[in-house]
Design an enzyme around this catalytic site. Sequence first.
Site, PDB file in Angstrom:
ATOM      1  N   SER A 106      39.953  55.575  44.623  1.00 35.68           N
ATOM      2  CA  SER A 106      41.393  55.765  44.425  1.00 35.68           C
ATOM      3  C   SER A 106      41.789  57.232  44.382  1.00 35.68           C
ATOM      4  O   SER A 106      41.042  58.075  43.870  1.00 35.68           O
ATOM      5  CB  SER A 106      41.775  55.111  43.092  1.00 35.68           C
ATOM      6  OG  SER A 106      43.072  55.488  42.716  1.00 35.68           O
ATOM      7  N   GLU A 128      43.783  58.171  42.360  1.00 35.10           N
ATOM      8  CA  GLU A 128      43.892  58.404  40.913  1.00 35.10           C
ATOM      9  C   GLU A 128      42.684  59.209  40.411  1.00 35.10           C
ATOM     10  O   GLU A 128      42.756  59.851  39.369  1.00 35.10           O
ATOM     11  CB  GLU A 128      43.996  57.051  40.203  1.00 35.10           C
ATOM     12  CG  GLU A 128      44.382  57.073  38.752  1.00 35.10           C
ATOM     13  CD  GLU A 128      45.847  57.416  38.503  1.00 35.10           C
ATOM     14  OE1 GLU A 128      46.179  57.680  37.331  1.00 35.10           O
ATOM     15  OE2 GLU A 128      46.655  57.444  39.452  1.00 35.10           O
ATOM     16  N   TYR A 150      41.296  54.323  33.760  1.00 38.04           N
ATOM     17  CA  TYR A 150      41.098  53.753  35.106  1.00 38.04           C
ATOM     18  C   TYR A 150      40.506  54.812  36.045  1.00 38.04           C
ATOM     19  O   TYR A 150      39.508  54.572  36.727  1.00 38.04           O
ATOM     20  CB  TYR A 150      42.442  53.247  35.646  1.00 38.04           C
ATOM     21  CG  TYR A 150      42.423  52.894  37.117  1.00 38.04           C
ATOM     22  CD1 TYR A 150      42.075  51.624  37.543  1.00 38.04           C
ATOM     23  CD2 TYR A 150      42.776  53.836  38.090  1.00 38.04           C
ATOM     24  CE1 TYR A 150      42.049  51.295  38.907  1.00 38.04           C
ATOM     25  CE2 TYR A 150      42.765  53.523  39.442  1.00 38.04           C
ATOM     26  CZ  TYR A 150      42.401  52.252  39.844  1.00 38.04           C
ATOM     27  OH  TYR A 150      42.395  51.942  41.179  1.00 38.04           O
TER      28      TYR A 150
HETATM   29  P1  NAP Z   1      45.054  43.751  42.777  1.00 34.81           P
HETATM   30  O1  NAP Z   1      46.109  43.165  43.638  1.00 34.81           O
HETATM   31  O2  NAP Z   1      45.333  43.984  41.330  1.00 34.81           O
HETATM   32  O3  NAP Z   1      43.751  42.820  42.899  1.00 34.81           O
HETATM   33  C1  NAP Z   1      42.672  42.970  42.013  1.00 34.81           C
HETATM   34  C2  NAP Z   1      41.707  41.827  42.249  1.00 34.81           C
HETATM   35  O4  NAP Z   1      40.569  42.010  41.386  1.00 34.81           O
HETATM   36  C3  NAP Z   1      42.270  40.440  41.929  1.00 34.81           C
HETATM   37  O5  NAP Z   1      41.883  39.551  42.944  1.00 34.81           O
HETATM   38  C4  NAP Z   1      41.562  40.077  40.626  1.00 34.81           C
HETATM   39  O6  NAP Z   1      41.336  38.708  40.448  1.00 34.81           O
HETATM   40  C5  NAP Z   1      40.221  40.757  40.831  1.00 34.81           C
HETATM   41  N1  NAP Z   1      39.487  40.907  39.584  1.00 34.81           N
HETATM   42  C6  NAP Z   1      39.856  41.601  38.488  1.00 34.81           C
HETATM   43  N2  NAP Z   1      38.924  41.487  37.527  1.00 34.81           N
HETATM   44  C7  NAP Z   1      37.940  40.690  38.040  1.00 34.81           C
HETATM   45  C8  NAP Z   1      36.703  40.199  37.526  1.00 34.81           C
HETATM   46  N3  NAP Z   1      36.271  40.505  36.310  1.00 34.81           N
HETATM   47  N4  NAP Z   1      35.955  39.411  38.313  1.00 34.81           N
HETATM   48  C9  NAP Z   1      36.366  39.084  39.555  1.00 34.81           C
HETATM   49  N5  NAP Z   1      37.530  39.511  40.103  1.00 34.81           N
HETATM   50  C10 NAP Z   1      38.307  40.310  39.334  1.00 34.81           C
HETATM   51  O7  NAP Z   1      44.561  45.152  43.353  1.00 34.81           O
HETATM   52  P2  NAP Z   1      44.746  45.789  44.813  1.00 34.81           P
HETATM   53  O8  NAP Z   1      45.996  46.586  44.850  1.00 34.81           O
HETATM   54  O9  NAP Z   1      44.486  44.758  45.816  1.00 34.81           O
HETATM   55  O10 NAP Z   1      43.549  46.862  44.828  1.00 34.81           O
HETATM   56  C11 NAP Z   1      42.271  46.522  45.338  1.00 34.81           C
HETATM   57  C12 NAP Z   1      41.266  47.574  44.895  1.00 34.81           C
HETATM   58  O11 NAP Z   1      41.630  48.840  45.419  1.00 34.81           O
HETATM   59  C13 NAP Z   1      41.144  47.771  43.400  1.00 34.81           C
HETATM   60  O12 NAP Z   1      39.806  48.107  43.125  1.00 34.81           O
HETATM   61  C14 NAP Z   1      42.024  48.963  43.105  1.00 34.81           C
HETATM   62  O13 NAP Z   1      41.615  49.615  41.931  1.00 34.81           O
HETATM   63  C15 NAP Z   1      41.789  49.781  44.349  1.00 34.81           C
HETATM   64  N6  NAP Z   1      42.880  50.663  44.783  1.00 34.81           N
HETATM   65  C16 NAP Z   1      44.113  50.165  45.005  1.00 34.81           C
HETATM   66  C17 NAP Z   1      45.121  50.997  45.479  1.00 34.81           C
HETATM   67  C18 NAP Z   1      46.514  50.498  45.756  1.00 34.81           C
HETATM   68  O14 NAP Z   1      47.420  51.334  45.893  1.00 34.81           O
HETATM   69  N7  NAP Z   1      46.722  49.190  45.901  1.00 34.81           N
HETATM   70  C19 NAP Z   1      44.828  52.356  45.712  1.00 34.81           C
HETATM   71  C20 NAP Z   1      43.539  52.819  45.472  1.00 34.81           C
HETATM   72  C21 NAP Z   1      42.570  51.970  45.025  1.00 34.81           C
HETATM   73  P3  NAP Z   1      42.276  37.770  39.523  1.00 34.81           P
HETATM   74  O15 NAP Z   1      43.317  37.254  40.465  1.00 34.81           O
HETATM   75  O16 NAP Z   1      41.318  36.741  39.057  1.00 34.81           O
HETATM   76  O17 NAP Z   1      42.837  38.629  38.439  1.00 34.81           O
HETATM   77  N1  GDD Z   2      54.034  50.522  36.952  1.00 30.32           N
HETATM   78  C1  GDD Z   2      55.103  51.285  36.667  1.00 30.32           C
HETATM   79  N2  GDD Z   2      56.161  50.710  36.015  1.00 30.32           N
HETATM   80  N3  GDD Z   2      55.085  52.584  37.021  1.00 30.32           N
HETATM   81  C2  GDD Z   2      56.184  53.314  36.735  1.00 30.32           C
HETATM   82  C3  GDD Z   2      57.312  52.776  36.085  1.00 30.32           C
HETATM   83  C4  GDD Z   2      57.298  51.415  35.697  1.00 30.32           C
HETATM   84  O1  GDD Z   2      58.235  50.885  35.117  1.00 30.32           O
HETATM   85  N4  GDD Z   2      58.239  53.754  35.974  1.00 30.32           N
HETATM   86  C5  GDD Z   2      57.722  54.847  36.527  1.00 30.32           C
HETATM   87  N5  GDD Z   2      56.480  54.596  36.994  1.00 30.32           N
HETATM   88  C6  GDD Z   2      55.588  55.572  37.628  1.00 30.32           C
HETATM   89  C7  GDD Z   2      54.209  55.673  36.960  1.00 30.32           C
HETATM   90  O2  GDD Z   2      54.284  56.458  35.769  1.00 30.32           O
HETATM   91  C8  GDD Z   2      53.407  56.317  38.089  1.00 30.32           C
HETATM   92  O3  GDD Z   2      53.586  57.709  38.062  1.00 30.32           O
HETATM   93  C9  GDD Z   2      54.069  55.774  39.369  1.00 30.32           C
HETATM   94  O4  GDD Z   2      55.309  55.187  38.950  1.00 30.32           O
HETATM   95  C10 GDD Z   2      53.246  54.731  40.120  1.00 30.32           C
HETATM   96  O5  GDD Z   2      52.840  53.732  39.211  1.00 30.32           O
HETATM   97  P1  GDD Z   2      52.128  52.390  39.694  1.00 30.32           P
HETATM   98  O6  GDD Z   2      52.954  51.728  40.735  1.00 30.32           O
HETATM   99  O7  GDD Z   2      51.763  51.595  38.496  1.00 30.32           O
HETATM  100  O8  GDD Z   2      50.825  52.900  40.477  1.00 30.32           O
HETATM  101  P2  GDD Z   2      49.751  54.012  40.114  1.00 30.32           P
HETATM  102  O9  GDD Z   2      49.981  55.177  41.024  1.00 30.32           O
HETATM  103  O10 GDD Z   2      49.660  54.269  38.672  1.00 30.32           O
HETATM  104  O11 GDD Z   2      48.392  53.268  40.527  1.00 30.32           O
HETATM  105  C11 GDD Z   2      48.280  52.605  41.782  1.00 30.32           C
HETATM  106  O12 GDD Z   2      47.798  53.506  42.745  1.00 30.32           O
HETATM  107  C12 GDD Z   2      46.478  54.010  42.520  1.00 30.32           C
HETATM  108  C13 GDD Z   2      46.159  54.965  43.669  1.00 30.32           C
HETATM  109  O13 GDD Z   2      46.747  56.199  43.425  1.00 30.32           O
HETATM  110  C14 GDD Z   2      47.334  51.410  41.589  1.00 30.32           C
HETATM  111  O14 GDD Z   2      47.361  50.623  42.742  1.00 30.32           O
HETATM  112  C15 GDD Z   2      45.907  51.857  41.353  1.00 30.32           C
HETATM  113  O15 GDD Z   2      45.039  50.724  41.357  1.00 30.32           O
HETATM  114  C16 GDD Z   2      45.517  52.831  42.481  1.00 30.32           C
HETATM  115  O16 GDD Z   2      44.193  53.287  42.288  1.00 30.32           O
END
Ligand code: NAP
Ligand code: GDD
Length: 343
Positions: free
Chosen positions: A126, A128, A150
């Site tokens: 990530s 992050e 995280y």
């Molecule tokens: P998501 O929609 O929250 O999906 C997370 C998945 O992980 C869900 O299917 C959840 O299953 C599963 N999971 C959580 N705990 C588990 C456990 N103990 N055993 C088995 N499965 C479990 O996340 P996403 O946005 O698709 O992200 C996918 C991956 O990319 C994550 O590792 C996230 O940290 C990383 N990532 C995401 C972003 C982004 O912007 N989306 C960016 C960078 C990295 P349940 O349905 O059972 O909860």
């Molecule tokens: N969730 C959320 N809810 N975020 C808020 C809100 C709110 O009401 N208001 C402001 N924010 C701001 C957060 O403080 C953060 O700076 C930004 O919006 C994005 O928040 P999220 O959408 O929760 O995503 P994230 O950037 O913290 O994390 C996501 O991206 C990461 C990659 O950079 C997740 O998908 C992580 O799993 C992923 O690794």
Amino acid sequence: MKKIIVTGVTGQDGSHMVEYLLKNTDHKIYGAVRRLSVKNHENILHLENEPRFELINMDLNDAHSMRDVVIDLQPDYFINFAAQSFVAGSWDYPIQTWDTDSNAVLHILESIRRFAPSCRFYNAGSSEEFGDVICSPQDEKHPLRPQSPYGAAKCAARHLVRVYRESYDLYAVQGWLFNHEGVRRGLDFVTRKISHSIAKIKIALDSNKTIPILKLGNIEAQRDWSDAEDFMEGVWLMLNQDAPKNYVLASGEMHTVREFLEETLKCANIEFKSEGSEDNEKYYTLDGQLIFEVDPKFYRPAEVHELCGDCSLAEKEMGWTRKTDFAGLVKKMYESDYALLTR
Ligand code: NAP
Ligand code: GDD
């Protein structure tokens, strides 16, 4: 036919990855799910009758379940998208976050090393991990400066992936994926919270019902947002190079949460005026109805203020490109939520 394990298939990325692999490969895909009291398979229901897709049980918090699956299936690829992925939640559940996002990765690596050493492994890294950034944009050389439990867990996983790659000659990689969103994004994440709430507000305004006010935290935070579907090819490419290497996938554009909100209001044709500032800022419709306010309840104990990725290495070496731009992403998410709520 090769065997691919994909974890996290009930979530956003895992479900898109399964679709990408069904469409672009001939391999058999095993989607790993954990048992929950109430099933949440909405994102994969449409794949239920697909002969090359099969669900298997695996919980990332149970090392035995991961080991047994690797022994039984002898996979060719293991794509780990499962995680406690909500950054804000990682202060509420730090231990569970660490167990799922870091310890579990070590268990998977150990299982692969011992029982299926030719299996290629991808772990979801990530932006992050860059956290408190020292320069923009961030590329593969930017230091790891996590700001949340995280982010720290993903950094630990990154070191483990590297150590196993170098010690045991495994094909193990962890890309740095910047924020990627879409119609399957969880409702807690800011983009989907906005698209879903503004669609609800639009419907309430059009039918003279009570307005469900949108409340957000830090709207000045800046993120590099892409369409999740564009990233799946990048992950698959990362797994299929001559040598294992970690790449950044990003858009290279940075937008504030405020910009995402205002672009969504534009899609909904809602004109607004702003009053107050910082903790007291509010948006009203032109006839004075409150639609949005800042709520400090959503501020985080520590914030990542800006993220902007430089994906030129992935473009140059893997030929990866993205298709959807910022405005296209906002429109797609708003229109999907509006359709969902009016169906
Ligand atoms: P998501 O929609 O929250 O999906 C997370 C998945 O992980 C869900 O299917 C959840 O299953 C599963 N999971 C959580 N705990 C588990 C456990 N103990 N055993 C088995 N499965 C479990 O996340 P996403 O946005 O698709 O992200 C996918 C991956 O990319 C994550 O590792 C996230 O940290 C990383 N990532 C995401 C972003 C982004 O912007 N989306 C960016 C960078 C990295 P349940 O349905 O059972 O909860
Ligand atoms: N969730 C959320 N809810 N975020 C808020 C809100 C709110 O009401 N208001 C402001 N924010 C701001 C957060 O403080 C953060 O700076 C930004 O919006 C994005 O928040 P999220 O959408 O929760 O995503 P994230 O950037 O913290 O994390 C996501 O991206 C990461 C990659 O950079 C997740 O998908 C992580 O799993 C992923 O690794």
